[in-house]
Write a protein that holds these residues in place. Structure first.
Motif, PDB file in Angstrom:
ATOM      1  N   THR A 100       0.828  -1.213   0.000  1.00 14.62           N
ATOM      2  CA  THR A 100       0.000   0.000   0.000  1.00 14.62           C
ATOM      3  C   THR A 100       0.862   1.263   0.000  1.00 14.62           C
ATOM      4  N   LEU A 101       2.180   1.101  -0.158  1.00 17.89           N
ATOM      5  CA  LEU A 101       3.051   2.276  -0.244  1.00 17.89           C
ATOM      6  C   LEU A 101       2.696   3.096  -1.484  1.00 17.89           C
ATOM      7  N   GLU A 102       2.866   4.419  -1.376  1.00 23.31           N
ATOM      8  CA  GLU A 102       2.654   5.224  -2.582  1.00 23.31           C
ATOM      9  C   GLU A 102       3.851   5.028  -3.506  1.00 23.31           C
ATOM     10  N   VAL A 103       3.567   4.571  -4.709  1.00 26.25           N
ATOM     11  CA  VAL A 103       4.641   4.324  -5.690  1.00 26.25           C
ATOM     12  C   VAL A 103       4.313   5.050  -6.990  1.00 26.25           C
ATOM     13  N   THR A 104       5.340   5.231  -7.815  1.00 28.26           N
ATOM     14  CA  THR A 104       5.127   5.819  -9.139  1.00 28.26           C
ATOM     15  C   THR A 104       4.534   4.744 -10.054  1.00 28.26           C
TER      16      THR A 104
END
Ligand SMILES: Cc1cc2nc3c(=O)[nH]c(=O)nc-3n(C[C@H](O)[C@H](O)[C@H](O)COP(=O)(O)OP(=O)(O)OC[C@H]3O[C@@H](n4cnc5c(N)ncnc54)[C@H](O)[C@@H]3O)c2cc1C
Length: 251
Positions: A100-104
């Motif tokens: 759930t990490l914000e990634v590109t």
């Protein structure tokens, strides 16, 4: 043999192979112009080395398919290729994208200036797997030149947060791009803080030695991680929950 991709890896691979195997016909296919991000001096040097080594540069050429004995370009032309070396860019492991990490959209973890995840404050990310902004708000490129200062920045930030110290704010900057062009030739392209080429270069054997020294130094550093580096210890601040009898630990 055809090297596909005209970035740093493509330039290094094509020249290295052509020098080691003068019996092969080596070609490079690049979507843009040969070394088009380099300064005029840098570009001229790359062209000269390509000429000296007999490498054919197919500029403004996108490769669309790879066959057993040729590659096909976007124009529909075939370039003979008994071997194809694909160097069109780095990719990161898909593991972060599965969280759930914000990634590109390419799966890199988005971090702030302290290398802390913008979505998960307990997570830090550095190196190719992280996307951090550099000077001028430009993303740092995937490289050792970014990864090492990102690691320092993260370590300083973690220590600062644990000890109540000052958070590092200055974005990592660039100084040069070091390109080997075979064993005996190289190019050190000096750049601005945000990685734009300036018309100052170091070329020739000296540049090749410089790059070799960096590679050997990096290899030595990886195999001797604790040798030769100064260690810094800082006292961790007692947290309010444990502060009745303050104890001191080090980080
Ligand atoms: C041919 C080539 C030439 C280059 N030349 C230069 C150069 O001249 N200058 C420069 O600045 N940069 C250069 N680079 C780029 C540089 O090598 C990378 O940017 C740098 O290595 C990134 O460091 P990293 O630690 O983020 O990732 P990596 O060095 O890729 O390390 C990632 C590590 O994580 C491990 N790993 C992956 N998934 C897992 C998992 N699930 N569990 C445990 N471990 C895992 C991998 O095995 C690997 O050891 C070059 C790269 C290439 C390919």
């Amino acid at each position: 043999m055809v090297v596909v991709g005209g970035g740093l890896t493509g330039l290094e691979a094509a020249t290295e192979i052509a020098e080691a195997r003068p019996d092969l016909d080596v070609a490079l296919a690049a979507r843009g112009g040969l070394g088009d991000w380099l300064s005029p001096k840098g570009r001229a040097h790359v062209r000269k080395v390509f000429g000296d080594l007999g490498i054919t540069a197919h500029e403004h050429t996108a490769v669309t398919t790879v066959g057993t004995d040729h590659v096909t370009t976007g124009e529909g032309d075939a370039i003979p290729a008994a071997v194809t070396v694909w160097t069109t860019g780095f990719a990161v492991h898909p593991i972060a994208r599965a969280t759930t990490l914000e990634v590109t959209d390419t799966g890199r973890i988005v971090v702030d200036a302290t290398m802390r995840s913008v979505s998960h404050p307990d997570v830090y990310a550095i190196g190719d797997a992280a996307l951090a902004m550099g000077p001028g708000g430009k993303p740092l490129r995937m490289s050792c030149a970014s990864g090492t200062p990102m690691a320092w920045q993260a370590a300083d930030a973690i220590a600062a947060r644990l000890t109540g110290g000052k958070l590092p704010k200055t974005a990592p900057r660039y100084f040069n791009q070091c390109v080997s062009l075979g064993r005996g030739q190289g190019l050190i392209q000096y750049v601005t803080a945000d990685d734009r080429s300036i018309n100052a270069t170091l070329t020739g054997r000296l540049a090749a030695r410089y790059k070799e020294l960096i590679c050997k130094g990096a290899a030595w550093g990886v195999s001797h991680p604790t040798l030769g580096l100064p260690t810094r210890r800082r006292h961790v601040l007692p947290t309010p929950a444990t502060s009745t009898t303050p104890t001191r630990t080090t980080a």
